[in-house]
Design an enzyme around this catalytic site. Structure first.
Site, PDB file in Angstrom:
ATOM      1  N   LYS A  40       1.003  -1.296   0.109  1.00 39.74           N
ATOM      2  CA  LYS A  40       0.038   0.113   0.106  1.00 39.74           C
ATOM      3  C   LYS A  40       0.827   1.109  -0.155  1.00 39.74           C
ATOM      4  O   LYS A  40       0.456   2.498  -0.301  1.00 39.74           O
ATOM      5  CB  LYS A  40      -0.892  -0.115   1.197  1.00 39.74           C
ATOM      6  CG  LYS A  40      -1.941  -1.049   1.200  1.00 39.74           C
ATOM      7  CD  LYS A  40      -2.661  -0.991   2.706  1.00 39.74           C
ATOM      8  CE  LYS A  40      -2.652  -2.554   3.326  1.00 39.74           C
ATOM      9  NZ  LYS A  40      -3.139  -2.596   4.470  1.00 39.74           N
ATOM     10  N   GLY A  41       2.260   0.968   0.483  1.00 42.53           N
ATOM     11  CA  GLY A  41       2.796   2.413   0.812  1.00 42.53           C
ATOM     12  C   GLY A  41       2.964   3.484  -0.467  1.00 42.53           C
ATOM     13  O   GLY A  41       3.026   4.480  -0.303  1.00 42.53           O
ATOM     14  N   GLU A  96       7.417   2.532  -6.148  1.00 46.57           N
ATOM     15  CA  GLU A  96       7.334   2.297  -4.752  1.00 46.57           C
ATOM     16  C   GLU A  96       7.865   3.097  -3.856  1.00 46.57           C
ATOM     17  O   GLU A  96       8.421   4.409  -4.260  1.00 46.57           O
ATOM     18  CB  GLU A  96       8.805   1.014  -4.876  1.00 46.57           C
ATOM     19  CG  GLU A  96       8.992   0.572  -3.507  1.00 46.57           C
ATOM     20  CD  GLU A  96       8.166  -0.268  -2.632  1.00 46.57           C
ATOM     21  OE1 GLU A  96       7.015   0.269  -2.684  1.00 46.57           O
ATOM     22  OE2 GLU A  96       8.074  -1.449  -2.453  1.00 46.57           O
ATOM     23  N   ASP A  97       7.493   2.993  -2.819  1.00 43.40           N
ATOM     24  CA  ASP A  97       7.720   4.092  -1.717  1.00 43.40           C
ATOM     25  C   ASP A  97       9.361   4.045  -1.181  1.00 43.40           C
ATOM     26  O   ASP A  97       9.766   5.413  -1.048  1.00 43.40           O
ATOM     27  CB  ASP A  97       6.789   3.779  -0.147  1.00 43.40           C
ATOM     28  CG  ASP A  97       6.769   2.522  -0.032  1.00 43.40           C
ATOM     29  OD1 ASP A  97       7.786   1.633  -0.135  1.00 43.40           O
ATOM     30  OD2 ASP A  97       6.195   2.139   1.382  1.00 43.40           O
ATOM     31  N   ASP A 100      14.646  -0.452   0.815  1.00 47.91           N
ATOM     32  CA  ASP A 100      15.572  -0.780   2.082  1.00 47.91           C
ATOM     33  C   ASP A 100      16.685  -1.674   1.791  1.00 47.91           C
ATOM     34  O   ASP A 100      17.381  -1.412   1.247  1.00 47.91           O
ATOM     35  CB  ASP A 100      14.488  -0.918   3.187  1.00 47.91           C
ATOM     36  CG  ASP A 100      14.963  -1.097   4.344  1.00 47.91           C
ATOM     37  OD1 ASP A 100      15.805  -0.235   4.826  1.00 47.91           O
ATOM     38  OD2 ASP A 100      14.468  -1.947   5.349  1.00 47.91           O
ATOM     39  N   LYS A 128      17.118   3.931   1.306  1.00 46.01           N
ATOM     40  CA  LYS A 128      18.185   3.719   2.413  1.00 46.01           C
ATOM     41  C   LYS A 128      19.420   2.816   1.970  1.00 46.01           C
ATOM     42  O   LYS A 128      19.347   1.748   2.175  1.00 46.01           O
ATOM     43  CB  LYS A 128      17.499   2.961   3.528  1.00 46.01           C
ATOM     44  CG  LYS A 128      16.458   3.929   4.410  1.00 46.01           C
ATOM     45  CD  LYS A 128      16.199   3.245   5.845  1.00 46.01           C
ATOM     46  CE  LYS A 128      14.721   3.195   5.894  1.00 46.01           C
ATOM     47  NZ  LYS A 128      14.287   2.650   6.851  1.00 46.01           N
ATOM     48  N   PHE A 149      13.714   4.659  10.570  1.00 41.10           N
ATOM     49  CA  PHE A 149      12.522   4.353  10.202  1.00 41.10           C
ATOM     50  C   PHE A 149      11.435   5.545  10.002  1.00 41.10           C
ATOM     51  O   PHE A 149      11.228   6.077  10.881  1.00 41.10           O
ATOM     52  CB  PHE A 149      11.915   3.227  11.205  1.00 41.10           C
ATOM     53  CG  PHE A 149      10.614   2.224  10.679  1.00 41.10           C
ATOM     54  CD1 PHE A 149      10.811   1.413   9.751  1.00 41.10           C
ATOM     55  CD2 PHE A 149       9.339   2.819  10.728  1.00 41.10           C
ATOM     56  CE1 PHE A 149       9.805   0.585   9.252  1.00 41.10           C
ATOM     57  CE2 PHE A 149       8.443   2.330  10.212  1.00 41.10           C
ATOM     58  CZ  PHE A 149       8.380   1.179   9.380  1.00 41.10           C
ATOM     59  N   VAL A 150      10.780   5.586   8.686  1.00 46.20           N
ATOM     60  CA  VAL A 150      10.338   6.592   8.486  1.00 46.20           C
ATOM     61  C   VAL A 150       8.761   6.538   8.062  1.00 46.20           C
ATOM     62  O   VAL A 150       8.524   5.224   7.760  1.00 46.20           O
ATOM     63  CB  VAL A 150      10.789   7.513   7.197  1.00 46.20           C
ATOM     64  CG1 VAL A 150      12.251   8.215   7.640  1.00 46.20           C
ATOM     65  CG2 VAL A 150      10.915   6.549   6.061  1.00 46.20           C
ATOM     66  N   ARG A 162      -0.087   6.691   7.598  1.00 44.58           N
ATOM     67  CA  ARG A 162      -0.195   6.943   6.248  1.00 44.58           C
ATOM     68  C   ARG A 162      -0.596   8.243   5.538  1.00 44.58           C
ATOM     69  O   ARG A 162      -0.345   8.643   4.484  1.00 44.58           O
ATOM     70  CB  ARG A 162      -0.972   5.772   5.353  1.00 44.58           C
ATOM     71  CG  ARG A 162      -0.372   4.340   5.421  1.00 44.58           C
ATOM     72  CD  ARG A 162      -1.107   3.323   4.550  1.00 44.58           C
ATOM     73  NE  ARG A 162      -0.831   2.032   5.105  1.00 44.58           N
ATOM     74  CZ  ARG A 162       0.347   1.128   4.670  1.00 44.58           C
ATOM     75  NH1 ARG A 162       1.337   1.773   4.140  1.00 44.58           N
ATOM     76  NH2 ARG A 162       0.453  -0.165   4.860  1.00 44.58           N
TER      77      ARG A 162
HETATM   78  P1  IMP Z   1      12.980  -3.949   1.478  1.00 48.92           P
HETATM   79  O1  IMP Z   1      12.378  -5.347   0.693  1.00 48.92           O
HETATM   80  O2  IMP Z   1      13.685  -4.341   2.328  1.00 48.92           O
HETATM   81  O3  IMP Z   1      13.637  -2.971   0.243  1.00 48.92           O
HETATM   82  O4  IMP Z   1      11.760  -3.143   2.065  1.00 48.92           O
HETATM   83  C1  IMP Z   1      10.749  -2.349   1.316  1.00 48.92           C
HETATM   84  C2  IMP Z   1       9.609  -2.417   1.892  1.00 48.92           C
HETATM   85  O5  IMP Z   1       9.693  -2.161   3.486  1.00 48.92           O
HETATM   86  C3  IMP Z   1       8.729  -0.988   1.526  1.00 48.92           C
HETATM   87  O6  IMP Z   1       8.241  -1.206   0.421  1.00 48.92           O
HETATM   88  C4  IMP Z   1       8.254  -0.401   2.802  1.00 48.92           C
HETATM   89  O7  IMP Z   1       6.985  -1.135   2.889  1.00 48.92           O
HETATM   90  C5  IMP Z   1       9.031  -1.316   3.940  1.00 48.92           C
HETATM   91  N1  IMP Z   1       9.801  -0.077   4.675  1.00 48.92           N
HETATM   92  C6  IMP Z   1      11.201  -0.368   4.657  1.00 48.92           C
HETATM   93  N2  IMP Z   1      11.770   0.794   5.277  1.00 48.92           N
HETATM   94  C7  IMP Z   1      10.577   1.357   5.767  1.00 48.92           C
HETATM   95  C8  IMP Z   1      10.566   2.659   6.567  1.00 48.92           C
HETATM   96  O8  IMP Z   1      11.408   3.395   7.175  1.00 48.92           O
HETATM   97  N3  IMP Z   1       9.283   2.932   6.949  1.00 48.92           N
HETATM   98  C9  IMP Z   1       8.120   2.385   6.505  1.00 48.92           C
HETATM   99  N4  IMP Z   1       8.297   1.226   5.597  1.00 48.92           N
HETATM  100  C10 IMP Z   1       9.564   0.734   5.452  1.00 48.92           C
HETATM  101 MG    MG Z   2       6.167  -1.111   0.622  1.00 51.08          MG
END
Ligand code: IMP
Ligand code: MG
Length: 174
Positions: A40-41, A96-97, A100, A128, A149-150, A162
């Protein structure tokens, strides 16, 4: 509870505007661009980016689960909602939001590339880099941030925040 403001509304809007203009410039006027937003982000970022993109634009939604209810990644990605339409022959941008660890996007890029879009790029509001576990190519990045964490602007902590119109940090969190 008050959040600490990391990126205020004006900076967000200015950067999204720049990204939209860059995307349109690179694809060319009149070229249909198909945005695939990750639920949803990414829905708030999608709504702003899409309204600033001139010319023909369409969108679709996909959902994955990579996080439980907390703030740390389980490392496993699962498709929970698929697209409605085919990507074949389209110029697709994954929206994508945040990137990470990179696990979510590398999974999505792999499964969407297999659907034979004409081109596939990725736009992420936030990155990040210090958290990356897998290398992933992201052509359009809004802001690079530290390992905090944002929340806000679509991003949640346990489904809250959200609706906050800026990117913030929960006080006391790392
Ligand atoms: P990744 O697979 O570790 O790159 O994670 C990506 C997903 O983790 C994003 O689509 C977010 O939903 C969630 N996420 C990662 N860091 C944050 C944060 O700082 N705040 C909120 N959601 C996060
Ligand atoms: Mg997400």
């Amino acid at each position: 509870m008050d959040l600490e403001v990391l990126i205020d509304e004006a900076r967000l809007q200015a950067r999204v505007d720049e990204l939209a203009r860059q995307i349109r410039r690179e694809y060319g006027p009149g070229v249909p661009v198909h945005l695939v937003a990750v639920l949803k982000g990414a829905f708030v970022f999608l709504a702003d980016l899409m309204r600033r993109l001139e010319g023909p634009v369409s969108c679709d939604f996909i959902a994955v689960s990579s996080y439980g209810s907390g703030t740390s990644s389980s490392g496993e990605v699962r498709l929970t909602k698929d697209l409605d339409r085919s990507l074949e022959g389209r110029d697709v941008i994954i929206v994508e939001d945040i990137v990470d660890t990179g696990l979510t996007l590398s999974y999505l890029q792999e499964i969407l590339r297999a659907r034979e879009p004409r081109s596939l790029r990725t736009a992420c509001l936030l990155s990040k880099p210090s958290r990356r576990k897998v290398e992933v190519k992201v052509e359009y990045i809004g802001f690079t941030i530290d390992d905090r964490f944002v929340v806000g602007y679509g991003l949640d902590f346990d489904e809250t925040y959200r609706n906050v119109p800026y990117i913030g940090v929960i006080p006391g969190s790392a």
